[in-house]
Design a protein around this motif. Structure first.
Motif, PDB file in Angstrom:
ATOM      1  N   TRP A 164     117.270  20.138  65.901  1.00 48.11           N
ATOM      2  CA  TRP A 164     117.381  18.818  65.515  1.00 48.11           C
ATOM      3  C   TRP A 164     116.050  18.650  64.585  1.00 48.11           C
ATOM      4  N   GLY A 165     116.292  18.034  63.160  1.00 50.40           N
ATOM      5  CA  GLY A 165     115.126  17.656  62.413  1.00 50.40           C
ATOM      6  C   GLY A 165     114.115  18.764  62.277  1.00 50.40           C
ATOM      7  N   HIS A 166     115.102  19.908  61.651  1.00 54.81           N
ATOM      8  CA  HIS A 166     114.388  20.986  60.808  1.00 54.81           C
ATOM      9  C   HIS A 166     115.386  21.281  59.818  1.00 54.81           C
ATOM     10  N   ARG A 167     114.414  22.166  58.744  1.00 56.65           N
ATOM     11  CA  ARG A 167     114.925  22.393  57.534  1.00 56.65           C
ATOM     12  C   ARG A 167     114.575  23.866  57.210  1.00 56.65           C
ATOM     13  N   PHE A 168     115.511  24.557  56.650  1.00 58.02           N
ATOM     14  CA  PHE A 168     115.289  26.021  56.156  1.00 58.02           C
ATOM     15  C   PHE A 168     114.275  26.133  54.995  1.00 58.02           C
ATOM     16  N   SER A 169     113.204  27.041  55.295  1.00 59.31           N
ATOM     17  CA  SER A 169     112.422  27.405  54.538  1.00 59.31           C
ATOM     18  C   SER A 169     112.847  28.011  53.044  1.00 59.31           C
ATOM     19  N   PRO A 170     112.334  28.013  52.127  1.00 58.17           N
ATOM     20  CA  PRO A 170     112.820  28.471  50.682  1.00 58.17           C
ATOM     21  C   PRO A 170     112.324  29.768  50.646  1.00 58.17           C
ATOM     22  N   MET A 171     113.402  30.859  50.219  1.00 63.36           N
ATOM     23  CA  MET A 171     112.912  32.345  50.369  1.00 63.36           C
ATOM     24  C   MET A 171     113.300  32.953  48.847  1.00 63.36           C
ATOM     25  N   MET A 172     113.492  32.070  47.803  1.00 62.66           N
ATOM     26  CA  MET A 172     113.558  32.677  46.561  1.00 62.66           C
ATOM     27  C   MET A 172     112.487  32.320  45.618  1.00 62.66           C
ATOM     28  N   SER A 173     111.980  33.107  44.819  1.00 64.77           N
ATOM     29  CA  SER A 173     111.155  32.839  43.681  1.00 64.77           C
ATOM     30  C   SER A 173     111.212  33.435  42.432  1.00 64.77           C
ATOM     31  N   LEU A 174     110.848  32.921  41.435  1.00 64.38           N
ATOM     32  CA  LEU A 174     111.170  33.692  40.089  1.00 64.38           C
ATOM     33  C   LEU A 174     110.100  34.539  39.798  1.00 64.38           C
ATOM     34  N   VAL A 181     120.535  23.890  61.957  1.00 65.49           N
ATOM     35  CA  VAL A 181     119.528  22.993  61.920  1.00 65.49           C
ATOM     36  C   VAL A 181     120.299  21.885  61.645  1.00 65.49           C
ATOM     37  N   ILE A 182     119.789  20.462  61.852  1.00 64.73           N
ATOM     38  CA  ILE A 182     120.191  19.391  61.569  1.00 64.73           C
ATOM     39  C   ILE A 182     119.234  18.254  60.902  1.00 64.73           C
ATOM     40  N   SER A 183     119.639  17.930  59.652  1.00 59.97           N
ATOM     41  CA  SER A 183     118.452  17.009  59.215  1.00 59.97           C
ATOM     42  C   SER A 183     119.201  16.192  57.960  1.00 59.97           C
ATOM     43  N   LEU A 184     118.368  15.377  57.171  1.00 60.46           N
ATOM     44  CA  LEU A 184     118.897  14.554  56.139  1.00 60.46           C
ATOM     45  C   LEU A 184     119.191  15.416  55.026  1.00 60.46           C
ATOM     46  N   ARG A 185     120.307  15.054  54.264  1.00 58.70           N
ATOM     47  CA  ARG A 185     120.312  15.468  53.017  1.00 58.70           C
ATOM     48  C   ARG A 185     121.061  14.294  52.200  1.00 58.70           C
ATOM     49  N   GLY A 188     111.820  38.202  34.851  1.00 58.22           N
ATOM     50  CA  GLY A 188     112.869  38.887  34.520  1.00 58.22           C
ATOM     51  C   GLY A 188     113.945  38.695  35.457  1.00 58.22           C
ATOM     52  N   PHE A 189     113.527  38.444  36.919  1.00 55.61           N
ATOM     53  CA  PHE A 189     114.592  38.322  37.838  1.00 55.61           C
ATOM     54  C   PHE A 189     114.339  37.136  38.953  1.00 55.61           C
ATOM     55  N   PHE A 190     114.993  37.032  39.846  1.00 52.10           N
ATOM     56  CA  PHE A 190     114.796  36.055  41.127  1.00 52.10           C
ATOM     57  C   PHE A 190     114.580  36.973  42.250  1.00 52.10           C
ATOM     58  N   ASP A 191     113.407  37.014  42.786  1.00 51.09           N
ATOM     59  CA  ASP A 191     112.953  37.582  44.157  1.00 51.09           C
ATOM     60  C   ASP A 191     113.289  36.674  45.144  1.00 51.09           C
ATOM     61  N   VAL A 192     114.077  37.673  46.139  1.00 54.14           N
ATOM     62  CA  VAL A 192     114.492  36.957  47.225  1.00 54.14           C
ATOM     63  C   VAL A 192     113.712  37.643  48.737  1.00 54.14           C
ATOM     64  N   ASP A 193     112.978  37.012  49.445  1.00 52.30           N
ATOM     65  CA  ASP A 193     112.277  37.389  50.598  1.00 52.30           C
ATOM     66  C   ASP A 193     112.977  37.280  51.795  1.00 52.30           C
ATOM     67  N   TYR A 194     113.745  38.195  52.431  1.00 50.83           N
ATOM     68  CA  TYR A 194     114.436  38.217  53.425  1.00 50.83           C
ATOM     69  C   TYR A 194     113.620  38.229  54.657  1.00 50.83           C
ATOM     70  N   GLY A 195     112.344  37.973  54.797  1.00 48.13           N
ATOM     71  CA  GLY A 195     111.379  37.657  55.781  1.00 48.13           C
ATOM     72  C   GLY A 195     111.410  36.294  56.040  1.00 48.13           C
ATOM     73  N   ALA A 196     111.712  35.362  55.242  1.00 46.80           N
ATOM     74  CA  ALA A 196     111.905  33.937  55.662  1.00 46.80           C
ATOM     75  C   ALA A 196     113.321  33.603  55.827  1.00 46.80           C
ATOM     76  N   PHE A 197     114.092  34.386  56.297  1.00 46.75           N
ATOM     77  CA  PHE A 197     115.618  33.961  56.195  1.00 46.75           C
ATOM     78  C   PHE A 197     115.772  33.154  57.331  1.00 46.75           C
ATOM     79  N   HIS A 198     115.211  33.607  58.594  1.00 47.58           N
ATOM     80  CA  HIS A 198     115.244  32.645  59.712  1.00 47.58           C
ATOM     81  C   HIS A 198     114.452  31.629  59.932  1.00 47.58           C
ATOM     82  N   HIS A 199     113.473  31.374  58.917  1.00 48.57           N
ATOM     83  CA  HIS A 199     112.653  30.513  59.465  1.00 48.57           C
ATOM     84  C   HIS A 199     112.876  29.091  58.970  1.00 48.57           C
ATOM     85  N   SER A 200     112.400  28.133  59.827  1.00 46.47           N
ATOM     86  CA  SER A 200     112.568  26.663  59.391  1.00 46.47           C
ATOM     87  C   SER A 200     111.444  25.977  59.896  1.00 46.47           C
ATOM     88  N   PHE A 201     111.219  24.702  59.471  1.00 42.33           N
ATOM     89  CA  PHE A 201     110.029  24.009  59.516  1.00 42.33           C
ATOM     90  C   PHE A 201     110.635  22.485  59.823  1.00 42.33           C
TER      91      PHE A 201
END
Length: 500
Positions: free
Chosen positions: A356-366, A234-238, A369-382
């Motif tokens: 162009w104009g996309h950003r990756f969706s967050p996939m980590m949540s608290l 993806v290409i977007s502003l940072r 006692g641990f951080f949960d990573v959802d790999y179902g959203a690994f390829h998703h962007s908006f």
């Protein structure tokens, strides 16, 4: 004009005249209709006119699609330099097989599993058959096969009476099984030397083949199967800067030690001298100067390439991206924590795989006692708001805006300084108090008609003499006895005279 089955009849009539007899022209027989065409000529002409009257639509070429800016993007699948699974799509020809034989160990390791297993089995089978044939030849030359029933005869190998028994003795010798039925005697020095040779060569074959299989089983490229790259870049502003980003993750709990990230741009290039380079490689910085290319790959990370003046995408806009043709190869290198071997994972992105104009969706949540990573959203962007211009144009626009702001601030500061200087040389009038004080003063000095105040005569003056009364208005705390204005303060004096 009418067309009938076999004749063409034309009738002409004028007003006030009798109709002339019709003129009949013998027309040639109509041609047989072609296959799947049973319509008459009028129907065909009508359909052709209706088709001609319809507004023409731009027919999109086969194998092309339209981008956001209308540029035709070729749907022809570009030949990848590196596949998505990391395999390099390059085949070497006219290299000579002798070069592979000089490095036979690496050649055997690089073979696929089917060929490796075939070579493994054939290496042992050929060795056993070779030495079995030599044992049988020794027995045949010594005449042991002719004295099988002779008890007084001492053979080279006891109970060796055929080629099958010689083959079994070869297997027992090389694998050190030693069943005890067939055994070499001390009356055969040639057999003793052959036994030593087979033991040495058998150990070498065991070490070589077992080593190949062990290395092939523990090959670190299999570890790369659990290192995943995002399907798209993806290409977007940072931080108000255009960045090219892609995501990488490790599916295993054992980590990659000393992970290092690199990226290459594969694109055709023509030099100023006219040389054409079909697969020119240009380095894409992913944080080499700042150390951001060294990763701590515990959770999925988004790797960003800042598009600056040193980047190959400095002049690339969204419209240019839709019609450009390139490939981005990303490489992750590191050491496998379990085995200590170096591992390399690769992937690539074509021009149509860069959004162009996309950003990756967050996939980590608290979680608890641990951080949960959802790999179902690994390829998703908006989609996000991103300027469609290039990074160069965006930098120029930002520079113009900052320059305008700088000169505006400078002009204001200069104006303020000028006003301060004027105030120093011409101080402003004092503040005027809104409250007005009235002061009444009574004097006992008589005032004569000539306006001069002096003492009275001996006779005491006029009987109508009255004392002088002066009224003074004080504005802003400044007292003025004279009539007029001075520095913004007003003084008013009224006098009354009495007749002497």
């Amino acid at each position: 004009m009418a067309l009938e089955n076999s004749t063409l009849r034309v009738s002409v009539s004028e007003k006030g005249e009798e109709p002339a007899p019709p003129v009949i022209f013998d027309a040639p027989p109509p041609k047989a209709p072609t296959t799947n065409q049973n319509r008459s000529l009028q129907d065909k002409m009508a359909a052709r006119e209706a088709q001609a009257n319809q507004p023409r639509k731009k027919v999109q070429g086969a194998g092309q699609e339209r981008g956001r800016f209308g540029w035709g993007r070729s749907k022809r699948k570009r030949q990848r330099y590196v596949e998505k699974n990391g395999r390099c799509n390059v085949q070497h020809g006219n290299t000579g097989t002798y070069r592979y034989l000089t490095d036979i160990f690496t050649t055997l390791v690089d073979l696929n599993w089917r060929c490796s297993l075939f070579v493994f089995v054939m290496a042992y089978a050929i060795t056993w058959l070779f030495f079995g044939a030599i044992w049988y030849l020794i027995a045949y030359c010594r005449g042991d096969l002719d004295h099988l029933e002779d008890v007084a005869w001492t053979p080279c190998v006891n109970n060796l009476n055929s080629f099958i028994s010689a083959f079994l003795f070869s297997i027992e010798t090389e694998t050190t099984i030693g069943y005890g039925h067939r055994v070499i005697t001390d009356q055969c020095p040639v057999g003793t030397m052959l036994l030593l040779l087979q033991a040495i060569l058998g150990s070498m074959v065991n070490a070589f083949m077992v080593g190949c299989m062990f290395v092939k089983i523990s090959q670190p490229n299999k570890r790369a199967e659990t290192l995943v790259f995002s399907r798209n870049a993806v290409i977007s502003l940072r931080d108000d800067k255009l960045c090219l980003m892609f995501r990488i993750g490790d599916l295993r709990s054992s980590h990659i030690v000393g992970a290092n990230m690199r990226a290459k741009l594969i694109k055709s290039k023509q030099t100023q001298e006219g040389e054409f380079i079909p697969l020119d490689q240009t380095d894409i910085s992913v944080g080499f100067e700042t150390g951001d290319d060294r990763l701590f790959l515990v959770s999925p990370l988004v790797i960003a390439h800042e598009i600056d003046c040193r980047s190959a995408f400095w002049d690339m806009s969204q419209a240019q991206l839709e019609k450009d043709d390139f490939e981005i190869v990303v490489i992750l290198e590191g050491m496998v924590e379990a085995t200590g071997m170096t591992c390399q994972a690769r992937s690539s992105y074509l021009a149509e795989e860069v959004l162009w104009g996309h950003r990756f969706s967050p996939m980590m949540s608290l979680a608890e006692g641990f951080f949960d990573v959802d790999y179902g959203a690994f390829h998703h962007s908006f989609e996000v708001d991103t300027p469609s211009c290039s990074a160069h144009e965006l930098a120029l626009a930002t520079a113009r805006r900052e320059a305008h702001l700088y000169w505006s601030i400078s002009s204001r500061l200069d104006e303020e300084n000028r006003l301060d200087e004027e105030e120093k040389w011409d101080p402003p009038p004092p503040m005027v108090d809104q409250s007005v004080k009235t002061t009444t003063t009574t004097t006992s000095s008589p005032v004569t008609n000539d306006g001069e105040g002096r003492g009275g005569d001996d006779d005491g003056g006029d009987a109508n003499d009255e004392p002088m009364t002066a009224t003074t208005f004080v504005v802003g705390g400044v007292l003025n006895d004279a009539i007029g204005e001075q520095n913004g303060s007003v003084a008013l004096t009224s006098q009354s005279e009495s007749e002497a």
